[in-house]
Motif scaffolding. Structure first.
Motif, PDB file in Angstrom:
ATOM      1  N   ILE A 224     -24.467-109.256  53.221  1.00 53.86           N
ATOM      2  CA  ILE A 224     -24.235-107.822  53.048  1.00 53.86           C
ATOM      3  C   ILE A 224     -23.558-107.594  51.698  1.00 53.86           C
ATOM      4  CG2 ILE A 224     -23.144-105.749  54.021  1.00 53.86           C
ATOM      5  CD1 ILE A 224     -25.277-106.922  55.877  1.00 53.86           C
ATOM      6  N   VAL A 225     -24.155-106.742  50.894  1.00 55.82           N
ATOM      7  CA  VAL A 225     -23.604-106.446  49.568  1.00 55.82           C
ATOM      8  C   VAL A 225     -23.418-104.925  49.444  1.00 55.82           C
ATOM      9  CG1 VAL A 225     -24.646-108.478  48.474  1.00 55.82           C
ATOM     10  CG2 VAL A 225     -25.932-106.339  48.553  1.00 55.82           C
ATOM     11  N   GLN A 226     -22.870-104.481  48.330  1.00 48.68           N
ATOM     12  CA  GLN A 226     -22.713-103.040  48.116  1.00 48.68           C
ATOM     13  C   GLN A 226     -24.067-102.412  47.769  1.00 48.68           C
ATOM     14  OE1 GLN A 226     -19.764-102.431  45.135  1.00 48.68           O
ATOM     15  NE2 GLN A 226     -18.097-102.514  46.609  1.00 48.68           N
ATOM     16  N   GLY A 227     -24.191-101.129  48.053  1.00 48.71           N
ATOM     17  CA  GLY A 227     -25.374-100.411  47.583  1.00 48.71           C
ATOM     18  C   GLY A 227     -26.349-100.042  48.675  1.00 48.71           C
ATOM     19  N   ASP A 228     -27.518 -99.550  48.239  1.00 51.22           N
ATOM     20  CA  ASP A 228     -28.500 -99.078  49.220  1.00 51.22           C
ATOM     21  C   ASP A 228     -29.869 -99.725  49.025  1.00 51.22           C
ATOM     22  OD1 ASP A 228     -29.265 -97.917  46.889  1.00 51.22           O
ATOM     23  OD2 ASP A 228     -29.085 -95.839  47.582  1.00 51.22           O
ATOM     24  N   SER A 229     -29.883-100.894  48.336  1.00 47.78           N
ATOM     25  CA  SER A 229     -31.178-101.566  48.209  1.00 47.78           C
ATOM     26  C   SER A 229     -31.197-102.851  49.035  1.00 47.78           C
ATOM     27  CB  SER A 229     -31.499-101.858  46.739  1.00 47.78           C
ATOM     28  OG  SER A 229     -30.551-102.737  46.212  1.00 47.78           O
ATOM     29  N   LEU A 230     -32.401-103.310  49.255  1.00 48.86           N
ATOM     30  CA  LEU A 230     -32.608-104.490  50.109  1.00 48.86           C
ATOM     31  C   LEU A 230     -33.367-105.528  49.291  1.00 48.86           C
ATOM     32  CD1 LEU A 230     -32.446-105.277  53.253  1.00 48.86           C
ATOM     33  CD2 LEU A 230     -34.841-104.642  53.321  1.00 48.86           C
TER      34      LEU A 230
END
Ligand code: SF4
Length: 294
Positions: free
Chosen positions: A131-137
């Motif tokens: 899990i990382v920051q942001g809204d992309s996969l």
């Protein structure tokens, strides 16, 4: 992620890209190996490998008959929607890839010996989540054959053996593996953590692009030393003798328990298949390792 169908479609494309087209950095390393190999037999093997790669691309056919087991590394932005549906989408993509590319069915129940027939099953495909920051996969697929997987090695060394013991353990693993992982190989090596963490890091290290220097200078030096020693074994391309047994060594580490010194070695064969893509929240897809779409 609004549309899980995009995830499924991208995952299908990634499997297809990986299984047919080796990443450019792997092809480049194999070309370099061919140029540097001094053994006639070794050169012949590398020539056959390079021709095999060209034929796979020309006919859009898997580069090796063992299309491996499917593993996904998923780097998910914490704001991505519908994350709970991603696993099902990746399973669907794997089934479709098995039917349409096709892939060899490689998922067998260890108790009944029954092959599921579609490369899916309990923990297959396996998903590693981050899990990382942001809204992309970000999706990375790795297809790994049995020959290289079967020679994976884990050693619980005594801490006093230290880095010297680590080097000995890795080179012993290379010698023991011999021709089995279809050399020239890529080695993922990890030290520390528990046995599970070490193996997880060793396998993940195989994803690092070849030629990308290790940011940690100590590890970069260790990688160079292990590579040099591994290429003195004389195992050579496809184990038939020669100077190039290993293309690259990638090392990672975790802090360890004072009483433990786990060392893990993951092998990738010359057919080092991986592909990756990034999906944005607006549905935009960026293919990172390959530029081919279907
Ligand atoms: S080790 Fe790799 S190249 Fe060799 S048979 Fe298995 S998948 Fe194919």
């Amino acid at each position: 992620m609004k549309q899980l169908s995009i995830v499924e479609n991208v995952a299908f494309n990634l499997i297809k890209q990986a299984v047919i087209y080796l990443p450019e950095d792997v092809k480049e390393a194999l070309r370099k190996a061919y140029a540097e190999e001094t053994s006639e037999t070794g050169k012949t093997q590398l020539k056959a490998i390079l021709e095999n790669i060209v034929l796979a691309e020309k006919h859009e056919a898997p580069v090796c008959q063992d299309t491996g087991t499917v593993t996904f590394y998923v780097k998910a932005g914490s704001q991505v929607k519908n994350l709970d549906g991603v696993e099902a989408a990746l399973v669907m993509a794997t089934r479709k890839a098995t039917r349409e590319i096709p892939l060899r069915p490689n998922a067998v129940d260890p108790f009944t010996q029954k092959n599921s027939g579609d490369n899916t099953g309990r923990f297959v495909p396996y998903l590693h989540w981050e899990i990382v920051q942001g809204d992309s996969l970000e999706l990375i697929v790795m297809l790994k054959g049995g020959g290289s997987e079967n020679v994976s090695a884990i050693g619980m060394l005594v801490p006093s053996e230290g880095v010297k013991g680590l080097k000995r353990f890795v080179i012993d693993a290379v010698i023991k593996a011999g021709a089995q992982p279809c050399p020239p190989t890529i080695l993922g090596v990890a030290v520390g953590g528990g046995a599970d963490v070490a193996m997880k890091l060793a396998k993940k290290a195989l994803l690092r692009p070849l030629g990308e220097a290790n940011a940690d200078r100590r590890l970069a030096e260790l990688e160079r030393e292990i590579l040099e020693a591994a290429n003195m074994t004389g195992i050579g391309p496809m184990g038939l003798g020669g100077k190039i047994t290993v293309l690259r060594v990638h090392v990672d580490y975790a802090h360890r328990h004072p009483a433990s010194f786990p060392v893990a070695v993951a092998f990738n064969c010359w057919a080092a298949r991986r592909a990756s893509a990034r999906l944005s929240a607006d549905g935009k897809v960026e293919y990172l390792t390959h530029k081919i779409e279907w």
